[in-house]
Write an enzyme that holds these catalytic residues in place. Structure first.
Site, PDB file in Angstrom:
ATOM      1  N   ASP A  51       6.673   4.191 -12.609  1.00  0.00           N
ATOM      2  CA  ASP A  51       6.686   3.518 -13.904  1.00  0.00           C
ATOM      3  C   ASP A  51       6.179   4.436 -15.006  1.00  0.00           C
ATOM      4  OD1 ASP A  51       7.677   1.152 -12.849  1.00  0.00           O
ATOM      5  OD2 ASP A  51       5.698   0.275 -12.520  1.00  0.00           O
ATOM      6  N   TYR A 109       0.158   7.063  -1.945  1.00  0.00           N
ATOM      7  CA  TYR A 109      -0.325   7.015  -3.318  1.00  0.00           C
ATOM      8  C   TYR A 109      -1.844   7.131  -3.339  1.00  0.00           C
ATOM      9  CZ  TYR A 109       4.105   5.275  -5.323  1.00  0.00           C
ATOM     10  OH  TYR A 109       5.410   5.134  -5.745  1.00  0.00           O
TER      11      TYR A 109
END
Length: 250
Positions: A51, A109
């Protein structure tokens, strides 16, 4: 021939990975750089899409090109064109049917929190002040994630996906001085999933949400029950894993 690109970027000034008609993206910058260097229109397919404002220490993408390329020379020329906050590390030959997204077997992540203020890390950490966090409870709740597969409660609403199932294999917080990092690995992730998990786990850390309630949130499969999403600037894609068999070693 199909080639894989290994790249990294600081996502602060981009509207995410995926090409957008009215905003600059990482994918657009990679398209333009490779098309310029190879003197042919190049379309790249990424391993996933981050994003706006999210960073990547490692992301892969693939493209097709009929000719044999000089890999070292191409990397040098592409990096000389790309903005300073995007870099290509390597280019790998792959099998013709290898796919950067669908052949990935794992993604990792990190969500980076700074417990305090530091002007030099404004764009790469979530700076949390005046909050006492029970990290032991946050880790106890995080362990619950590996026992479930449906994470609809942490997915962005109105996302067009066939399944909300993900296999999480690691989820833990590590504190070092004032740096608090959430490490999470899974076979795949839903849109906004990591940031929603982090926001909900911080509610556990502050005592707003109990560990029992955290598990109930997962079972509910309802995003409205989870906590707020953590800001984009603290999120880093750190690793994308593939079977070695998709690459051609020479």
């Amino acid at each position: 021939m199909r080639y894989f690109i290994e790249l990294a970027y600081k996502g602060t000034h981009y509207h995410g990975w995926q090409y957008q008609p009215n905003a600059i993206s990482i994918q657009e910058c990679i398209h333009k750089a490779f098309s310029t260097v190879l003197r042919e229109k190049i379309e790249v397919v990424g391993a996933g899409r981050t994003d706006a404002g999210v960073h990547a220490e490692q992301l892969f993408a693939h493209f097709d090109f009929e000719k044999e390329i000089n890999i070292d020379e191409t990397i040098y020329k592409v990096n000389s064109i790309l903005p300073k906050d995007i870099v290509v590390y390597s280019i790998l030959k792959s099998k013709a049917d290898a796919h950067a997204r669908f052949d990935a077997v794992g993604r990792s992540y990190e969500y980076r929190i700074l417990l305090g203020r530091n002007p030099f890390f404004n764009e790469t950490t979530w700076q949390v002040i005046n909050k006492k966090l029970n990290i032991a409870k946050m880790n106890e709740a995080a362990k619950i994630l590996v026992t479930y597969t449906n994470f609809k409660c942490f997915s962005r609403s109105n996302t067009d996906v066939r399944t909300y199932n993900c296999k999480v294999t690691r989820a833990e917080w590590i504190l070092s001085n004032k740096s608090l990092i959430f490490h999470v690995t899974a076979d795949r992730f839903l849109r906004n999933m990591v940031r929603a998990i982090v926001g909900t786990l911080l509610d556990v850390g502050t005592g707003k949400t109990s560990i029992e309630k955290f598990e109930e949130i997962i079972k509910s499969m309802d995003r409205c029950n989870a906590g707020p999403s953590a800001p984009a600037e603290g999120l880093f894609l750190t690793k994308v894993a593939y079977p070695k068999t998709i690459f051609i070693n020479e």
